[in-house]
Design a protein around this motif. Sequence first.
Motif, PDB file in Angstrom:
ATOM      1  N   GLU A   7       4.131 -19.497  37.361  1.00  0.00           N
ATOM      2  CA  GLU A   7       5.204 -19.056  38.251  1.00  0.00           C
ATOM      3  C   GLU A   7       6.474 -19.877  38.023  1.00  0.00           C
ATOM      4  OE1 GLU A   7       3.986 -19.140  42.294  1.00  0.00           O
ATOM      5  OE2 GLU A   7       2.335 -17.727  42.032  1.00  0.00           O
ATOM      6  N   ILE A   8       6.289 -21.188  37.851  1.00  0.00           N
ATOM      7  CA  ILE A   8       7.447 -22.060  37.624  1.00  0.00           C
ATOM      8  C   ILE A   8       8.096 -21.749  36.275  1.00  0.00           C
ATOM      9  CG2 ILE A   8       8.140 -24.455  37.235  1.00  0.00           C
ATOM     10  CD1 ILE A   8       5.863 -25.263  39.170  1.00  0.00           C
ATOM     11  N   ALA A   9       7.278 -21.721  35.219  1.00  0.00           N
ATOM     12  CA  ALA A   9       7.815 -21.513  33.868  1.00  0.00           C
ATOM     13  C   ALA A   9       8.436 -20.134  33.694  1.00  0.00           C
ATOM     14  CB  ALA A   9       6.713 -21.732  32.833  1.00  0.00           C
ATOM     15  N   SER A  10       7.954 -19.158  34.445  1.00  0.00           N
ATOM     16  CA  SER A  10       8.507 -17.802  34.352  1.00  0.00           C
ATOM     17  C   SER A  10       9.948 -17.746  34.832  1.00  0.00           C
ATOM     18  CB  SER A  10       7.651 -16.823  35.155  1.00  0.00           C
ATOM     19  OG  SER A  10       6.374 -16.670  34.576  1.00  0.00           O
ATOM     20  N   GLN A  11      10.354 -18.714  35.634  1.00  0.00           N
ATOM     21  CA  GLN A  11      11.731 -18.740  36.122  1.00  0.00           C
ATOM     22  C   GLN A  11      12.711 -19.142  35.019  1.00  0.00           C
ATOM     23  OE1 GLN A  11      12.524 -17.658  39.208  1.00  0.00           O
ATOM     24  NE2 GLN A  11      10.333 -17.256  39.449  1.00  0.00           N
ATOM     25  N   TYR A  12      12.302 -20.077  34.179  1.00  0.00           N
ATOM     26  CA  TYR A  12      13.230 -20.583  33.167  1.00  0.00           C
ATOM     27  C   TYR A  12      12.954 -20.063  31.758  1.00  0.00           C
ATOM     28  CZ  TYR A  12       9.539 -24.178  32.464  1.00  0.00           C
ATOM     29  OH  TYR A  12       8.354 -24.844  32.236  1.00  0.00           O
ATOM     30  N   LYS A 120      25.011 -22.773  24.678  1.00  0.00           N
ATOM     31  CA  LYS A 120      25.443 -22.624  26.067  1.00  0.00           C
ATOM     32  C   LYS A 120      25.885 -21.191  26.333  1.00  0.00           C
ATOM     33  CE  LYS A 120      28.394 -24.766  29.575  1.00  0.00           C
ATOM     34  NZ  LYS A 120      29.468 -25.763  29.822  1.00  0.00           N
ATOM     35  N   ILE A 121      25.288 -20.584  27.364  1.00  0.00           N
ATOM     36  CA  ILE A 121      25.680 -19.245  27.786  1.00  0.00           C
ATOM     37  C   ILE A 121      27.047 -19.325  28.452  1.00  0.00           C
ATOM     38  CG2 ILE A 121      25.107 -17.286  29.271  1.00  0.00           C
ATOM     39  CD1 ILE A 121      22.160 -18.137  29.042  1.00  0.00           C
ATOM     40  N   GLU A 122      27.988 -18.509  27.994  1.00  0.00           N
ATOM     41  CA  GLU A 122      29.331 -18.547  28.547  1.00  0.00           C
ATOM     42  C   GLU A 122      29.359 -17.940  29.950  1.00  0.00           C
ATOM     43  OE1 GLU A 122      32.142 -16.803  25.926  1.00  0.00           O
ATOM     44  OE2 GLU A 122      31.895 -18.349  24.383  1.00  0.00           O
ATOM     45  N   ASN A 123      30.123 -18.579  30.835  1.00  0.00           N
ATOM     46  CA  ASN A 123      30.298 -18.089  32.208  1.00  0.00           C
ATOM     47  C   ASN A 123      28.949 -17.806  32.870  1.00  0.00           C
ATOM     48  OD1 ASN A 123      33.198 -18.061  31.906  1.00  0.00           O
ATOM     49  ND2 ASN A 123      32.940 -16.185  30.693  1.00  0.00           N
ATOM     50  N   PHE A 124      28.027 -18.739  32.723  1.00  0.00           N
ATOM     51  CA  PHE A 124      26.673 -18.566  33.241  1.00  0.00           C
ATOM     52  C   PHE A 124      26.646 -18.573  34.759  1.00  0.00           C
ATOM     53  CE2 PHE A 124      22.556 -20.558  34.493  1.00  0.00           C
ATOM     54  CZ  PHE A 124      21.722 -19.542  34.059  1.00  0.00           C
ATOM     55  N   ASP A 125      25.886 -17.649  35.344  1.00  0.00           N
ATOM     56  CA  ASP A 125      25.663 -17.592  36.777  1.00  0.00           C
ATOM     57  C   ASP A 125      24.421 -18.415  37.105  1.00  0.00           C
ATOM     58  OD1 ASP A 125      25.224 -17.055  39.436  1.00  0.00           O
ATOM     59  OD2 ASP A 125      24.973 -14.892  39.204  1.00  0.00           O
ATOM     60  N   PRO A 126      24.553 -19.563  37.782  1.00  0.00           N
ATOM     61  CA  PRO A 126      23.392 -20.411  38.068  1.00  0.00           C
ATOM     62  C   PRO A 126      22.303 -19.713  38.866  1.00  0.00           C
ATOM     63  CG  PRO A 126      25.451 -21.572  38.515  1.00  0.00           C
ATOM     64  CD  PRO A 126      25.810 -20.134  38.277  1.00  0.00           C
ATOM     65  N   ASN A 127      22.656 -18.657  39.591  1.00  0.00           N
ATOM     66  CA  ASN A 127      21.661 -17.932  40.387  1.00  0.00           C
ATOM     67  C   ASN A 127      20.742 -17.069  39.538  1.00  0.00           C
ATOM     68  OD1 ASN A 127      22.567 -18.897  42.931  1.00  0.00           O
ATOM     69  ND2 ASN A 127      24.294 -17.468  42.831  1.00  0.00           N
ATOM     70  N   PHE A 128      21.073 -16.916  38.251  1.00  0.00           N
ATOM     71  CA  PHE A 128      20.210 -16.126  37.365  1.00  0.00           C
ATOM     72  C   PHE A 128      18.839 -16.773  37.254  1.00  0.00           C
ATOM     73  CE2 PHE A 128      18.449 -15.247  33.134  1.00  0.00           C
ATOM     74  CZ  PHE A 128      18.459 -13.856  33.137  1.00  0.00           C
ATOM     75  N   CYS A 129      18.810 -18.090  37.279  1.00  0.00           N
ATOM     76  CA  CYS A 129      17.561 -18.843  37.135  1.00  0.00           C
ATOM     77  C   CYS A 129      17.236 -19.496  38.477  1.00  0.00           C
ATOM     78  CB  CYS A 129      17.724 -19.902  36.052  1.00  0.00           C
ATOM     79  SG  CYS A 129      16.200 -20.731  35.568  1.00  0.00           S
ATOM     80  N   LYS A 130      16.100 -19.156  39.056  1.00  0.00           N
ATOM     81  CA  LYS A 130      15.733 -19.662  40.377  1.00  0.00           C
ATOM     82  C   LYS A 130      15.185 -21.084  40.327  1.00  0.00           C
ATOM     83  CE  LYS A 130      16.829 -15.649  41.988  1.00  0.00           C
ATOM     84  NZ  LYS A 130      18.159 -15.488  42.640  1.00  0.00           N
ATOM     85  N   GLN A 131      14.675 -21.504  39.180  1.00  0.00           N
ATOM     86  CA  GLN A 131      14.123 -22.844  39.048  1.00  0.00           C
ATOM     87  C   GLN A 131      14.289 -23.312  37.611  1.00  0.00           C
ATOM     88  OE1 GLN A 131      10.209 -23.209  40.665  1.00  0.00           O
ATOM     89  NE2 GLN A 131      10.083 -25.408  40.348  1.00  0.00           N
ATOM     90  N   TYR A 132      14.846 -24.507  37.438  1.00  0.00           N
ATOM     91  CA  TYR A 132      15.082 -25.039  36.102  1.00  0.00           C
ATOM     92  C   TYR A 132      13.942 -25.976  35.693  1.00  0.00           C
ATOM     93  CZ  TYR A 132      19.664 -22.993  36.639  1.00  0.00           C
ATOM     94  OH  TYR A 132      20.674 -22.090  36.830  1.00  0.00           O
ATOM     95  N   ASP A 222       2.435 -28.262  31.080  1.00  0.00           N
ATOM     96  CA  ASP A 222       1.175 -28.650  31.706  1.00  0.00           C
ATOM     97  C   ASP A 222       0.954 -27.878  33.007  1.00  0.00           C
ATOM     98  OD1 ASP A 222       2.774 -29.869  33.640  1.00  0.00           O
ATOM     99  OD2 ASP A 222       2.398 -31.907  32.935  1.00  0.00           O
ATOM    100  N   VAL A 223      -0.084 -28.234  33.743  1.00  0.00           N
ATOM    101  CA  VAL A 223      -0.444 -27.486  34.953  1.00  0.00           C
ATOM    102  C   VAL A 223       0.588 -27.633  36.060  1.00  0.00           C
ATOM    103  CG1 VAL A 223      -2.919 -27.520  34.479  1.00  0.00           C
ATOM    104  CG2 VAL A 223      -1.866 -29.415  35.768  1.00  0.00           C
ATOM    105  N   TYR A 224       1.524 -28.572  35.895  1.00  0.00           N
ATOM    106  CA  TYR A 224       2.592 -28.749  36.874  1.00  0.00           C
ATOM    107  C   TYR A 224       3.890 -28.065  36.439  1.00  0.00           C
ATOM    108  CZ  TYR A 224      -0.744 -32.309  38.284  1.00  0.00           C
ATOM    109  OH  TYR A 224      -1.900 -32.961  38.658  1.00  0.00           O
ATOM    110  N   GLY A 225       3.861 -27.451  35.258  1.00  0.00           N
ATOM    111  CA  GLY A 225       5.045 -26.764  34.746  1.00  0.00           C
ATOM    112  C   GLY A 225       5.983 -27.661  33.964  1.00  0.00           C
ATOM    113  N   ALA A 226       5.605 -28.915  33.699  1.00  0.00           N
ATOM    114  CA  ALA A 226       6.452 -29.837  32.945  1.00  0.00           C
ATOM    115  C   ALA A 226       6.348 -29.552  31.451  1.00  0.00           C
ATOM    116  CB  ALA A 226       6.050 -31.288  33.234  1.00  0.00           C
ATOM    117  N   ILE A 227       7.473 -29.510  30.770  1.00  0.00           N
ATOM    118  CA  ILE A 227       7.521 -29.128  29.360  1.00  0.00           C
ATOM    119  C   ILE A 227       7.173 -30.306  28.455  1.00  0.00           C
ATOM    120  CG2 ILE A 227       9.031 -28.366  27.491  1.00  0.00           C
ATOM    121  CD1 ILE A 227      10.512 -26.622  29.458  1.00  0.00           C
TER     122      ILE A 227
END
Length: 283
Positions: A7-12, A120-132, A222-227
């Motif tokens: 669920e976490i990784a699917s956000q980013y 870098k995505i130009e003019n990026f909307d931070p709301n596009f990604c719910k969790q980094y 890992d199981v905590y979503g850390a890359i």
Amino acid sequence: MFAKAYEIASQYTQPVLVSYRFYDQSVESGLGSFVIINDEGWIITAAHILDPMITVQQHAHEMQAFQQRQTGGNNYNTTYTNGLTPNTKWMLRSSHWWGADNHVIKNFLVLKENDIAIGKIENFDPNFCKQYPVFKDPNDLKIGTSLCKLGYPFYEVRATFNEANNAFQFDPSIFPIPRFPIEGMFTRNIRTGKSADNKFDIQFIETSSPGLRGQSGGPIFDVYGAIYAIQSQTRHLPLGFSPKIIKDGKEIEENQFLNVGWGAHVETILAFLDAHNISYKKT
């Protein structure tokens, strides 16, 4: 085990659709993955995802040489031509679609030896990604840890080329593109030397399961979503035995291999991000 981490990784984790148009006017497409690093719109992916951009430039020189030969010019390189027959698979154009129609990345920073590319995505909307994402502290990696790779394998996308607006386009029915996770154990650190400029250690994290086509550029977490890594390639390790089988009435030997995955190591990733003053989270 990885339900929450998924669920976490699917956000980013997002898909990159790569399309190519050839000299014979045919069009092909493929899928890769990328990770959105922060709310400024910085992303990371596998450097080889960008290869079509380089191929287009190379083929442009080859086509120019071919045209010079056709017109009788003396300034051409015969290695680019086969008599007066064009290469029907010269790549005329390529396109990368980065998770949304309005996502544009014009420039990339590449560490080719470690298969890392950031942009870098130009003019990026931070709301596009719910969790980094959070990157794993390189000093706290333990061999034997269960890891998960995420990306977009086993899914076909086909682009067409619209002559009217000179652009690739996809049937809207292909969206949303489904993600596919696969588990593997962290087996070894792979170190292959230094980058050409001697600034970075070239190293990979090996996993006991292969990376799948469509997962290149995606996270290994890992199981905590850390890359721990960014998926790069699959390696085939010979097992040292070759059982004999009968195929089409003939006895043949079947060489056996273990397919393992290699991902760009988090230590090198963070060093590369630091070198370019790109912010990230670390645990």
